[in-house]
Write a protein that holds these residues in place. Structure first.
Motif, PDB file in Angstrom:
ATOM      1  N   ASN A 159       0.808  -1.230   0.000  1.00  0.00           N
ATOM      2  CA  ASN A 159       0.000   0.000   0.000  1.00  0.00           C
ATOM      3  C   ASN A 159       0.838   1.276   0.000  1.00  0.00           C
ATOM      4  N   CYS A 160       2.139   1.145  -0.212  1.00  0.00           N
ATOM      5  CA  CYS A 160       3.025   2.321  -0.145  1.00  0.00           C
ATOM      6  C   CYS A 160       3.156   3.069  -1.466  1.00  0.00           C
ATOM      7  N   PHE A 161       2.643   2.483  -2.555  1.00  0.00           N
ATOM      8  CA  PHE A 161       2.882   3.067  -3.875  1.00  0.00           C
ATOM      9  C   PHE A 161       1.752   4.005  -4.269  1.00  0.00           C
ATOM     10  N   HIS A 162       1.897   5.271  -3.898  1.00  0.00           N
ATOM     11  CA  HIS A 162       0.910   6.268  -4.314  1.00  0.00           C
ATOM     12  C   HIS A 162       1.070   6.535  -5.811  1.00  0.00           C
ATOM     13  N   ARG A 163       0.170   7.290  -6.360  1.00  0.00           N
ATOM     14  CA  ARG A 163       0.092   7.459  -7.814  1.00  0.00           C
ATOM     15  C   ARG A 163       1.380   8.016  -8.422  1.00  0.00           C
ATOM     16  N   SER A 164       1.951   9.051  -7.786  1.00  0.00           N
ATOM     17  CA  SER A 164       3.166   9.666  -8.349  1.00  0.00           C
ATOM     18  C   SER A 164       4.337   8.693  -8.334  1.00  0.00           C
ATOM     19  N   ALA A 165       4.433   7.872  -7.277  1.00  0.00           N
ATOM     20  CA  ALA A 165       5.505   6.877  -7.211  1.00  0.00           C
ATOM     21  C   ALA A 165       5.341   5.831  -8.300  1.00  0.00           C
ATOM     22  N   MET A 166       4.101   5.401  -8.535  1.00  0.00           N
ATOM     23  CA  MET A 166       3.833   4.397  -9.571  1.00  0.00           C
ATOM     24  C   MET A 166       4.177   4.951 -10.966  1.00  0.00           C
ATOM     25  N   CYS A 167       3.847   6.222 -11.209  1.00  0.00           N
ATOM     26  CA  CYS A 167       4.185   6.845 -12.498  1.00  0.00           C
ATOM     27  C   CYS A 167       5.689   6.936 -12.695  1.00  0.00           C
ATOM     28  N   MET A 168       6.403   7.298 -11.633  1.00  0.00           N
ATOM     29  CA  MET A 168       7.856   7.396 -11.714  1.00  0.00           C
ATOM     30  C   MET A 168       8.463   6.043 -12.065  1.00  0.00           C
ATOM     31  N   LEU A 169       8.025   4.999 -11.369  1.00  0.00           N
ATOM     32  CA  LEU A 169       8.564   3.664 -11.622  1.00  0.00           C
ATOM     33  C   LEU A 169       8.243   3.191 -13.037  1.00  0.00           C
ATOM     34  N   GLU A 170       7.044   3.479 -13.501  1.00  0.00           N
ATOM     35  CA  GLU A 170       6.669   3.060 -14.855  1.00  0.00           C
ATOM     36  C   GLU A 170       7.514   3.768 -15.903  1.00  0.00           C
ATOM     37  N   ASN A 171       7.761   5.064 -15.721  1.00  0.00           N
ATOM     38  CA  ASN A 171       8.631   5.799 -16.647  1.00  0.00           C
ATOM     39  C   ASN A 171      10.032   5.207 -16.667  1.00  0.00           C
ATOM     40  N   ASN A 172      10.547   4.894 -15.480  1.00  0.00           N
ATOM     41  CA  ASN A 172      11.877   4.295 -15.406  1.00  0.00           C
ATOM     42  C   ASN A 172      11.901   2.925 -16.071  1.00  0.00           C
ATOM     43  N   TYR A 173      10.845   2.163 -15.880  1.00  0.00           N
ATOM     44  CA  TYR A 173      10.775   0.817 -16.485  1.00  0.00           C
ATOM     45  C   TYR A 173      10.775   0.897 -18.013  1.00  0.00           C
ATOM     46  N   LYS A 174       9.972   1.795 -18.562  1.00  0.00           N
ATOM     47  CA  LYS A 174       9.889   1.930 -20.020  1.00  0.00           C
ATOM     48  C   LYS A 174      11.212   2.436 -20.593  1.00  0.00           C
ATOM     49  N   LEU A 175      11.844   3.341 -19.868  1.00  0.00           N
ATOM     50  CA  LEU A 175      13.146   3.843 -20.301  1.00  0.00           C
ATOM     51  C   LEU A 175      14.182   2.726 -20.281  1.00  0.00           C
TER      52      LEU A 175
END
Length: 341
Positions: free
Chosen positions: A244-260
């Motif tokens: 439950n620690c992954f708020h929306r902004s954290a999830m977006c950051m991780l997804e951007n890093n993953y795609k990169l």
């Protein structure tokens, strides 16, 4: 009528009261001006200085590095132990001159001092690190020590007591925080003693604590910026379960890093939804129902490993920050759209 005349006076007629942090103090012996905002509280307690020197366990072959010697009270005490050499780094030129004069007056030739910012200035090689650390730079100077390439034997440092409480806190302690777990990556920290406000001139408004830091025999092979990026997310909600620690902004950051990361390694991104990938990684680590304030370093390392297996990184993808990564992804999408047109 007199009251009205008083109100009509220009503001300059009323003496402005100085803010507490702007008050200048004149050292009673040297006549030097000391300022609170620069953390200039000179240690005067002989008992406290003896405990610092004893904790350092100095040897005749030691090179000592002292940050913030001030007027040289502790510096002279260290030099009396007969180390091979003492390098000092002081922010204020006038204080550096005073410290030099005192050491020369005692006849010490194994001493040198430079003027500079401890967070920016190059550090020398040393065996023992000593510092009465200004409280406003406690965290950055501590982690500069931890992440430096110098192979030192120990460090003896003084911090605000509340800072040390967090530094020494164990899991499940209310004080357990990012500082607590990050310090465990690099060293063992033990408390030496508390130092009361009356042991300084001018007196601070807090109690201080001296700690001894012993670095790990073998440094962990870990990217600290990447590690701290993960720890920051979990400790922002440290009492919640990891899932439950992954708020929306954290999830977006991780997804951007993953795609990169996928783009840079020539791999196609998974067709699985990204939130499902994140929760799958946490489940695999066995820590999904654990809470950050109860976890040890090894457990967080397991969590990080499960993320990295999937190409999910928290910071530093090829040296880029999240903003740079997002910008690169945007450019790629625009180019893809142009090619379709």
């Amino acid at each position: 009528a007199m009251a009205l005349r008083a109100l009509a006076r220009p503001a300059a007629a009323f003496p402005r009261r100085a803010r507490p942090d702007k008050i200048y103090r004149t050292h009673p012996i040297t006549g030097l001006t000391l300022r609170k905002t620069k953390g200039q509280h000179m240690l005067t307690s002989e008992g406290a200085m003896d405990k610092i020197v004893d904790a350092a366990g100095l040897r005749p072959t030691d090179n000592v590095f002292e940050v913030g010697p001030g007027t040289g009270n502790l510096t002279v005490r260290i030099l009396k132990q007969g180390p091979k050499h003492l390098n000092a780094l002081e922010f204020e030129d006038k204080l550096a001159q005073e410290c030099t004069q005192r050491c020369r007056a005692w006849g010490f030739n194994n001493f040198s001092i430079r003027v500079g910012n401890a967070l920016r200035h190059e550090w020398p090689e040393f065996d023992v690190f000593v510092s009465n650390t200004p409280y406003n730079i406690s965290t950055p100077i501590l982690f500069r020590l931890f992440t430096s390439q110098v192979r030192y034997r120990c460090a003896v440092m003084m911090f605000q007591k509340e800072f040390v409480d967090r530094l020494l806190a164990d899991p499940r302690n209310p004080e357990y925080a990012r500082l607590s777990i990050n310090s465990r990556l690099f060293a063992k920290v033990v408390k030496v003693c508390d130092v009361k406000a009356g042991s300084f001139w001018p007196q601070p408004q807090v109690t201080s604590t001296v700690v001894k830091i012993i670095p790990r025999a073998a440094a962990l092979d870990i990217d600290f910026e990447e590690w701290d990026g993960m720890i920051k997310i979990f400790f922002q909600r440290r009492r919640k379960r990891l899932r439950n620690c992954f708020h929306r902004s954290a999830m977006c950051m991780l997804e951007n890093n993953y795609k990169l990361w996928c783009s840079m390694h020539g791999q196609a991104a998974s067709t699985q939804s990204f939130p499902d990938m994140v929760y799958e990684a946490i489940e695999e680590s066995g820590c999904a129902d654990r809470r950050a304030w109860c976890m040890e370093v090894t457990e967080f390392m397991d969590v990080q490993h499960c993320f990295h297996k999937r190409g999910i990184y928290f910071r530093n993808v090829a040296g880029m920050d999240v903003a740079q990564g997002a910008s690169m992804l945007l450019q790629q999408r625009e180019e893809a759209l142009r090619s379709k047109v």
